[in-house]
Design a protein around this motif. Structure first.
Motif, PDB file in Angstrom:
ATOM      1  N   PRO A 176      34.060  32.941  39.164  1.00 20.07           N
ATOM      2  CA  PRO A 176      32.893  33.183  40.014  1.00 20.07           C
ATOM      3  C   PRO A 176      31.670  33.460  39.161  1.00 20.07           C
ATOM      4  O   PRO A 176      31.784  33.867  37.996  1.00 20.07           O
ATOM      5  N   THR A 177      30.509  33.242  39.701  1.00 28.08           N
ATOM      6  CA  THR A 177      29.285  33.598  38.994  1.00 28.08           C
ATOM      7  C   THR A 177      29.156  35.117  38.963  1.00 28.08           C
ATOM      8  O   THR A 177      29.733  35.819  39.798  1.00 28.08           O
ATOM      9  N   PRO A 178      28.412  35.658  38.000  1.00 24.76           N
ATOM     10  CA  PRO A 178      28.322  37.113  37.865  1.00 24.76           C
ATOM     11  C   PRO A 178      27.847  37.799  39.151  1.00 24.76           C
ATOM     12  O   PRO A 178      26.816  37.442  39.708  1.00 24.76           O
ATOM     13  N   GLY A 179      28.641  38.744  39.620  1.00 26.99           N
ATOM     14  CA  GLY A 179      28.253  39.538  40.785  1.00 26.99           C
ATOM     15  C   GLY A 179      28.473  38.883  42.121  1.00 26.99           C
ATOM     16  O   GLY A 179      28.074  39.446  43.152  1.00 26.99           O
ATOM     17  N   ALA A 180      29.140  37.722  42.156  1.00 25.55           N
ATOM     18  CA  ALA A 180      29.255  36.974  43.418  1.00 25.55           C
ATOM     19  C   ALA A 180      29.934  37.810  44.506  1.00 25.55           C
ATOM     20  O   ALA A 180      29.411  37.951  45.619  1.00 25.55           O
ATOM     21  N   ARG A 181      31.110  38.354  44.213  1.00 26.30           N
ATOM     22  CA  ARG A 181      31.828  39.097  45.249  1.00 26.30           C
ATOM     23  C   ARG A 181      31.078  40.375  45.643  1.00 26.30           C
ATOM     24  O   ARG A 181      30.996  40.712  46.834  1.00 26.30           O
ATOM     25  N   LEU A 182      30.529  41.077  44.675  1.00 30.04           N
ATOM     26  CA  LEU A 182      29.802  42.314  44.981  1.00 30.04           C
ATOM     27  C   LEU A 182      28.596  42.033  45.878  1.00 30.04           C
ATOM     28  O   LEU A 182      28.309  42.806  46.802  1.00 30.04           O
ATOM     29  N   LEU A 183      27.899  40.923  45.614  1.00 27.53           N
ATOM     30  CA  LEU A 183      26.746  40.574  46.448  1.00 27.53           C
ATOM     31  C   LEU A 183      27.188  40.265  47.873  1.00 27.53           C
ATOM     32  O   LEU A 183      26.583  40.755  48.842  1.00 27.53           O
ATOM     33  N   VAL A 184      28.234  39.473  48.017  1.00 31.47           N
ATOM     34  CA  VAL A 184      28.700  39.111  49.355  1.00 31.47           C
ATOM     35  C   VAL A 184      29.221  40.344  50.095  1.00 31.47           C
ATOM     36  O   VAL A 184      28.991  40.509  51.300  1.00 31.47           O
ATOM     37  N   ARG A 202      28.095  43.367  49.708  1.00 32.14           N
ATOM     38  CA  ARG A 202      26.900  44.111  50.129  1.00 32.14           C
ATOM     39  C   ARG A 202      26.312  43.484  51.389  1.00 32.14           C
ATOM     40  O   ARG A 202      25.903  44.199  52.323  1.00 32.14           O
ATOM     41  N   MET A 203      26.269  42.174  51.431  1.00 35.58           N
ATOM     42  CA  MET A 203      25.732  41.491  52.605  1.00 35.58           C
ATOM     43  C   MET A 203      26.557  41.791  53.847  1.00 35.58           C
ATOM     44  O   MET A 203      26.003  42.019  54.923  1.00 35.58           O
ATOM     45  N   ARG A 204      27.884  41.790  53.699  1.00 41.76           N
ATOM     46  CA  ARG A 204      28.738  42.128  54.840  1.00 41.76           C
ATOM     47  C   ARG A 204      28.484  43.558  55.298  1.00 41.76           C
ATOM     48  O   ARG A 204      28.440  43.845  56.502  1.00 41.76           O
TER      49      ARG A 204
END
Length: 223
Positions: A91-99, A101-103
């Motif tokens: 994954p690109t850096p921070g992909a899961r953490l960003l998603v 946060r959006m959720r």
């Protein structure tokens, strides 16, 4: 001062945006076309990554995507991606953490990608399949990126108006598709290849999802 509507949905590209797959797509195209006797260079393909495969077939080979040859090339390319390339992607850096946060912010999350049969494998490899609400497949839209059809379908699936959504992508084709549909686009540089001048129509540009998360308050996501 014009009031900015806080977004209700985020429309995501995946390749180069949430998973580092643009090089893999390029190499899969090159290798598959070579097997079919079509010699093309890495560079000839690389600048087309982000467009729909129908656009690639038309611009690179001058053939229709529903032709027998194109269908066989697509089948072989997807199989090569699934067997040789996708299992090695990150994954690109921070992909899961960003998603995540959006959720947590209550945003509706929709994948609006030109990827086809390989999309579920890409989402699984990126570790994101459990976080996203839905996805738009290329066959649900009449025209692929950079046309805006995929974005319009994504808006309908999210149940929002264009001014209630933000697109996140890594190519000029994402930005153009979003613009045609009236959606603001955030660009990320992690897809590689494109410089900031090529991404200049985006509302904001960040290095990667991690940078976007760090600067959330200053991004179009904050409303």
């Amino acid at each position: 001062m014009t009031h900015q509507i806080a977004p209700k949905a985020v429309l995501f590209d995946i390749d180069g945006t949430l998973i580092d797959s643009n090089d893999a797509h390029t190499r899969a195209w090159v290798q598959t076309l070579q097997r079919h006797g079509r010699a093309v260079s890495y560079e000839q393909i690389r600048h087309l990554i982000g467009k729909g495969s129908d656009k690639v077939f038309a611009e690179l080979l001058g053939i229709e995507s529903d032709s027998a040859l194109a269908k066989q090339i697509t089948k072989d390319r997807v199989q090569l991606l699934l067997s040789d390339f996708i299992p090695n992607l990150a994954p690109t850096p921070g992909a899961r953490l960003l998603v995540q946060r959006m959720r947590s912010e209550g945003l509706r999350l929709v994948i609006a990608s030109s990827s086809g049969e390989e999309l579920p494998a890409l989402l699984a490899q990126a570790g994101l399949a459990d976080l996203l609400d839905t996805a738009v497949s290329p066959d649900e839209a009449k025209e692929s990126k950079p046309d805006g059809d995929i974005i319009e379908v994504a808006l309908r699936k999210a149940g929002v108006q264009a001014n209630e959504a933000v697109m996140v992508g890594d190519t000029p084709y994402d930005i153009a598709a979003a613009k045609e549909a009236g959606v603001k686009c955030i660009a990320v540089r992690c897809g590689g290849y494109w410089d900031d001048a090529a991404l200049s129509d985006a509302a904001a540009i960040f290095d990667d999802p991690a940078a976007l998360l760090r600067q959330w308050a200053d991004s179009p996501l904050a409303g």
